[in-house]
Design a protein around this motif. Structure first.
Motif, PDB file in Angstrom:
ATOM      1  N   TYR A 154       0.840  -1.196   0.000  1.00  0.00           N
ATOM      2  CA  TYR A 154       0.000   0.000   0.000  1.00  0.00           C
ATOM      3  C   TYR A 154       0.873   1.242   0.000  1.00  0.00           C
ATOM      4  CZ  TYR A 154      -4.786  -1.728   0.699  1.00  0.00           C
ATOM      5  OH  TYR A 154      -6.033  -2.279   0.524  1.00  0.00           O
ATOM      6  N   GLU A 155       0.285   2.354  -0.421  1.00  0.00           N
ATOM      7  CA  GLU A 155       0.965   3.636  -0.362  1.00  0.00           C
ATOM      8  C   GLU A 155       0.054   4.679   0.255  1.00  0.00           C
ATOM      9  OE1 GLU A 155       2.003   4.909  -4.270  1.00  0.00           O
ATOM     10  OE2 GLU A 155      -0.028   4.711  -5.062  1.00  0.00           O
ATOM     11  N   ARG A 156       0.679   5.726   0.782  1.00  0.00           N
ATOM     12  CA  ARG A 156      -0.044   6.829   1.426  1.00  0.00           C
ATOM     13  C   ARG A 156       0.213   8.112   0.647  1.00  0.00           C
ATOM     14  NH1 ARG A 156       0.988  10.796   5.576  1.00  0.00           N
ATOM     15  NH2 ARG A 156      -0.810  11.087   6.983  1.00  0.00           N
ATOM     16  N   ILE A 181      -5.073   6.197   1.466  1.00  0.00           N
ATOM     17  CA  ILE A 181      -4.352   4.941   1.718  1.00  0.00           C
ATOM     18  C   ILE A 181      -4.860   3.954   0.672  1.00  0.00           C
ATOM     19  CG2 ILE A 181      -3.775   3.168   3.414  1.00  0.00           C
ATOM     20  CD1 ILE A 181      -2.988   5.995   4.279  1.00  0.00           C
ATOM     21  N   GLN A 182      -3.993   3.476  -0.225  1.00  0.00           N
ATOM     22  CA  GLN A 182      -4.475   2.699  -1.367  1.00  0.00           C
ATOM     23  C   GLN A 182      -3.449   1.666  -1.822  1.00  0.00           C
ATOM     24  OE1 GLN A 182      -4.681   6.551  -3.365  1.00  0.00           O
ATOM     25  NE2 GLN A 182      -3.465   5.678  -5.045  1.00  0.00           N
ATOM     26  N   PRO A 183      -3.900   0.581  -2.460  1.00  0.00           N
ATOM     27  CA  PRO A 183      -2.943  -0.386  -2.998  1.00  0.00           C
ATOM     28  C   PRO A 183      -2.054   0.260  -4.058  1.00  0.00           C
ATOM     29  CG  PRO A 183      -5.167  -1.303  -2.960  1.00  0.00           C
ATOM     30  CD  PRO A 183      -5.292   0.155  -2.687  1.00  0.00           C
ATOM     31  N   LYS A 184      -0.764  -0.074  -4.058  1.00  0.00           N
ATOM     32  CA  LYS A 184       0.121   0.468  -5.074  1.00  0.00           C
ATOM     33  C   LYS A 184      -0.277  -0.040  -6.452  1.00  0.00           C
ATOM     34  CE  LYS A 184       4.381   1.387  -4.592  1.00  0.00           C
ATOM     35  NZ  LYS A 184       5.850   1.345  -4.422  1.00  0.00           N
ATOM     36  N   GLY A 234      -6.764  -3.971  -5.592  1.00  0.00           N
ATOM     37  CA  GLY A 234      -7.751  -3.492  -4.645  1.00  0.00           C
ATOM     38  C   GLY A 234      -9.109  -4.121  -4.905  1.00  0.00           C
ATOM     39  N   LEU A 280      -6.737  -3.223   4.929  1.00  0.00           N
ATOM     40  CA  LEU A 280      -5.774  -3.340   3.844  1.00  0.00           C
ATOM     41  C   LEU A 280      -5.732  -4.753   3.284  1.00  0.00           C
ATOM     42  CD1 LEU A 280      -5.100  -0.709   5.375  1.00  0.00           C
ATOM     43  CD2 LEU A 280      -2.688  -1.116   4.857  1.00  0.00           C
ATOM     44  N   SER A 317      -9.490   0.806  -0.152  1.00  0.00           N
ATOM     45  CA  SER A 317      -8.787   2.079  -0.102  1.00  0.00           C
ATOM     46  C   SER A 317      -9.516   2.957   0.910  1.00  0.00           C
ATOM     47  CB  SER A 317      -8.777   2.762  -1.470  1.00  0.00           C
ATOM     48  OG  SER A 317      -8.030   2.002  -2.403  1.00  0.00           O
TER      49      SER A 317
END
Length: 680
Positions: free
Chosen positions: A55-57, A99-102, A107, A144, A149
């Protein structure tokens, strides 16, 4: 060959023109005009969360443009008075965190859209058990691992300066002239103090910044004191107070503090009214949430792509979502549905101060503060109801039904909201005489024995203004949240019906007037003498247009508020009951009274319930004169208790109130409670 080439070029030109026309149309209706991503970072060094992977922010700012003439924007108070109005449009912006999957393809296509409480993003910590800053701790990563997301958006102009998420909205001017008005606030101090801030104090901190004092010597500025919210006001002479703040022993003029000679005393409600100018277009917070939700689903360049967006709000933000729906903002500028689902938690029957001239979004409605604000106001039910005093007929879903944009909705409340947030009015007629039918898109859940917010076990007393006579109710909401999110996703995605509504009703006598409330008399436990109420409020002749001119308002007849009935232990007998209620070791009261040390010991503490453990043995019970059977009289021993606890937990799992994967954690919790409460 030349003609063929020319024909091909003409066709290509036509397609290009059509594409440009389409792009122009999209731009002309693009309520989100720009997104600036300021930071992008991997969460926990790129750690994989199940099939969803890393995940990325993202953090940044969203920029908006709303058309004044668009029918879906007309409800925004003072929109056509915006100081930056240009070419029929108003510009503004808001902070966001995503906050979401790269890898977006990993997702689940569903976005949990958080409306932050007073500028703070908390839902990840509440649901997954980590830190609000996920870069420090992601908890068990349930959201997650399941591919969600999470987007948090600033919607509140008055969020505290130190909060991470804000709304940046323009002020209003009347044909270029300054607009002035009256602002009101109140506070009941927990200790003697010479100065109080004008900002909304909540849980010992500033929950909302207020407008600065515009005319400190204006005769309309007043300060009053009273013993309780229903007691008469006494005017404090103007000679005794001033807009000032003591700094290093010296009294300094201030446009954000009041100084009182002799000091503010604990256990008294002090209410101030003062002149302010330059109202912020607070209602643009509704447009921000609406337009980002729509943007995530329809814009090819969206920072996260969503097939479904679920609005999530707790307390203030749950009230925001109720008002969002009522005021018609679930249809975007093109009439498309914005939020596919809504999870409004611990909002009671309230809405809020979100879309008025000089609105104070942080203000709520507590037993001893934010009294007589536009929070618990008609209508309360989802379907149309009739006001017994005025004859008016309205419901929360009226606009959404008319626009064909009704989302799936969970209205969930704890026990506290029935006492402190008039929650009974969600499901009864306004005169409290009968239950009402619910829309098929609505579920109403009462989480029995919980208080407004969860605390750790074993519980302690609250602090400061939240210091109660009893320890707080420690029942956890986390596991209910996980099941509700899962149930909402299944309902919207696949049409799988969630659990039926579960709440107290007049028809089966689980919802009763305070006079019929049968709480047992327990040693050293004082009973509440009142319950919060909703009343008819009159803020002046233009209040229907969102213009507040009368402060304080005229207070009219109350609506009828009822409370859940209890059993002989004092535990409520209806609703969704954790094993702690089905096989109890304690009484979980829906209220807590103020500790004498902070004044007004007969008044309820905001947000809190009470934790009242059973006596351990018959000897202890008799010594304390406690009417409740002791723990050893109820259970044969630890294993007997855990077997019965597990059976109650399995029933909750079967009915989809709790996820099967959370069984072990809750069973461990039950064992901990037994060990603590039976320890000699």
């Amino acid at each position: 060959m030349f003609l063929r080439t020319l024909k091909y070029l003409l066709l290509l030109l036509l397609l290009l023109l059509l594409l440009l026309l389409l792009l122009f149309t999209l731009t002309a209706h693009a309520e989100v005009t720009r997104v600036d991503v300021v930071t992008r970072s991997d969460i926990l060094g790129g750690q994989a969360f199940g099939a969803a992977g890393a995940y990325e922010r993202l953090t940044g700012k969203v920029y908006f443009s709303v058309a004044v003439a668009n029918a879906h924007n007309r409800a925004i108070v003072d929109l056509d008075n915006a100081a930056n109005l240009k070419d029929g449009k108003v510009q503004f912006s808001a902070d966001f965190i995503s906050i979401q999957p790269k890898d977006a393809s990993k997702g689940n296509g569903s976005v949990l859209f958080e409306n932050p409480n007073r500028g703070g993003n908390h839902i990840l910590a509440i649901v997954d058990g980590g830190d609000a800053d996920i870069s420090k701790d992601a908890g068990d990563g349930w959201l997650l691992r399941n591919g969600y997301s999470v987007v948090s958006l600033g919607w509140q102009w008055d969020a505290d300066t130190n909060a991470p998420l804000h709304l940046y909205a323009p002020i209003a001017r009347d044909h270029g002239k300054t607009i002035s008005g009256l602002l009101r606030g109140d506070v009941m101090p927990a200790k003697a103090t010479d100065d109080i801030p004008l900002g909304h104090l909540i849980a010992g901190r500033i929950g909302g910044r207020e407008y600065p004092v515009a005319a400190p010597d204006d005769p309309r500025n007043t300060l009053t004191v009273r013993d309780s919210r229903d007691a008469p006001r006494t005017i404090i002479p103007r000679s005794r107070w001033r807009f000032a703040h003591e700094v290093d022993g010296e009294l300094v003029p201030s446009d954000r503090y009041i100084h009182l000679d002799g000091g503010f005393q604990p256990g008294k409600i002090y209410e101030y009214v003062y002149v302010v100018t330059d109202p912020v277009l607070a209602g643009l917070g509704f447009a921000a949430v609406r337009d980002v939700a729509s943007y995530l689903k329809h814009a090819p360049a969206a920072f996260v792509h969503a097939q479904r967006v679920y609005g999530e709000g707790i307390s203030q933000n749950g009230r925001f979502l109720r008002d969002f729906i009522y005021q018609g903002f679930n249809a975007d500028e093109r009439g498309r549905i914005a939020l596919d689902g809504v999870l409004a938690h611990v909002a009671g029957a309230g809405r809020g101060n979100f879309n008025y001239r000089f609105a104070q979004p942080s203000r709520d409605a507590s037993p001893t503060s934010s009294v007589d604000f536009a929070t618990d106001i008609f209508p309360f039910t989802d379907m149309p109801e009739t006001d017994p005093q005025t004859g008016a007929k309205a419901g929360l879903l009226d606009r959404a039904n008319a626009d064909h944009v009704v989302p799936k909705i969970f209205f969930s409340n704890t026990s506290y909201e029935y006492w402190g947030r008039v929650a009974s009015l969600v499901t009864t007629t306004a005169d409290g005489q009968r239950d009402v039918a619910l829309s098929p898109n609505i579920r109403v859940y009462h989480f029995t024995g919980l208080q407004h917010y969860s605390v750790a076990f074993p519980p302690v007393h609250g602090e400061g203004e939240l210091d109660g006579q009893q320890p707080q109710s420690p029942l956890p909401v986390r596991y209910f949240w996980r099941a509700m999110i899962s149930n909402m996703d299944a309902w919207v995605r696949n049409g799988i019906e969630p659990p039926a509504s579960s709440y107290p009703r007049i028809s089966d006598h689980t919802l009763v007037p305070l006079s019929a409330y049968a709480f047992p008399w327990l040693p050293n436990v004082n009973h509440p003498h009142e319950v919060s109420h909703a009343t008819h409020l009159d803020f002046g002749p233009n209040w229907s247009r969102g213009i507040v001119e009368r402060q304080p308002p005229r207070v009219g007849a109350p609506f009828v508020v009822l409370v859940p009935q209890v059993d002989t232990d004092g535990n409520e007998i209806d609703g969704v009951r954790l094993p702690e209620l089905s096989v109890p070791l304690a009484t979980y009261a829906a209220w807590n009274l103020r500790d004498p040390s902070i004044g007004a010991p007969g008044e309820r503490v905001a947000f809190e319930g009470s934790f009242l453990p059973f006596p351990r043995t018959p000897v202890e019970r008799e010594a304390k004169h406690d009417p409740r059977p002791s723990i050893t009289e109820r259970y044969a021993g630890r294993q007997d208790y855990l077997d019965r606890y597990g059976a109650a937990l399995d029933e909750l799992i079967k009915q989809h109130w709790i996820l099967a994967q959370d069984r072990a954690a809750l069973l461990a919790r039950g064992a901990q409670e037994w060990d603590v409460l039976t320890k000699p």
